[in-house]
Design a protein around this motif. Structure first.
Motif, mmCIF file in Angstrom:
data_model
loop_
_atom_site.group_PDB
_atom_site.id
_atom_site.type_symbol
_atom_site.label_atom_id
_atom_site.label_comp_id
_atom_site.label_asym_id
_atom_site.label_seq_id
_atom_site.Cartn_x
_atom_site.Cartn_y
_atom_site.Cartn_z
ATOM 1 N N PHE A 35 40.585 27.752 35.248
ATOM 2 C CA PHE A 35 40.270 29.039 34.635
ATOM 3 C C PHE A 35 39.920 30.075 35.682
ATOM 4 C CE2 PHE A 35 37.287 32.039 32.709
ATOM 5 C CZ PHE A 35 38.088 32.545 31.706
ATOM 6 N N LEU A 36 39.143 29.701 36.673
ATOM 7 C CA LEU A 36 38.793 30.628 37.743
ATOM 8 C C LEU A 36 40.030 31.036 38.525
ATOM 9 C CD1 LEU A 36 36.696 32.131 39.447
ATOM 10 C CD2 LEU A 36 36.449 30.058 40.800
ATOM 11 N N PHE A 37 40.894 30.075 38.832
ATOM 12 C CA PHE A 37 42.112 30.410 39.569
ATOM 13 C C PHE A 37 42.986 31.352 38.761
ATOM 14 C CE2 PHE A 37 46.581 29.722 40.469
ATOM 15 C CZ PHE A 37 46.601 30.089 41.802
ATOM 16 N N TRP A 38 43.188 31.058 37.456
ATOM 17 C CA TRP A 38 44.046 31.904 36.632
ATOM 18 C C TRP A 38 43.446 33.287 36.424
ATOM 19 C CZ3 TRP A 38 45.109 27.266 33.039
ATOM 20 C CH2 TRP A 38 46.273 26.625 33.446
ATOM 21 N N SER A 39 42.131 33.383 36.392
ATOM 22 C CA SER A 39 41.482 34.698 36.267
ATOM 23 C C SER A 39 41.712 35.545 37.515
ATOM 24 C CB SER A 39 39.985 34.538 36.030
ATOM 25 O OG SER A 39 39.747 33.860 34.831
ATOM 26 N N VAL A 40 41.539 34.936 38.670
ATOM 27 C CA VAL A 40 41.759 35.660 39.928
ATOM 28 C C VAL A 40 43.239 36.012 40.078
ATOM 29 C CG1 VAL A 40 41.671 35.449 42.445
ATOM 30 C CG2 VAL A 40 39.745 34.676 41.055
ATOM 31 N N ALA A 41 44.112 35.087 39.724
ATOM 32 C CA ALA A 41 45.552 35.353 39.815
ATOM 33 C C ALA A 41 45.955 36.472 38.860
ATOM 34 C CB ALA A 41 46.343 34.083 39.517
#
Length: 61
Positions: A35-41
């Motif tokens: 979730f953190l990766f997809w939010s930053v992406a």
């Protein structure tokens, strides 16, 4: 030049959105890693799209 670079970054981020959660973070049992990766992406894709389209202008008819 900026438009081509930012569109290439969008494609790279799209590929990374599949690769990182399923290959790199596959051993992480918590949902917040992906979730953190997809939010930053997602934020980075928005910024790249802004850079790619900032030169667009509405033409007068």
């Amino acid at each position: 030049m900026v438009r081509k670079l930012s569109l290439a970054c969008v494609w790279l981020l799209a590929i990374l959105c599949y690769a990182v959660p399923y290959w790199v973070l596959d051993q992480v049992n918590a949902w917040y890693g992906s979730f953190l990766f997809w939010s930053v992406a997602g934020v980075l894709v928005i910024v790249c799209n802004l850079l790619a389209t900032r030169g667009f202008q509405e033409q007068d008819k």
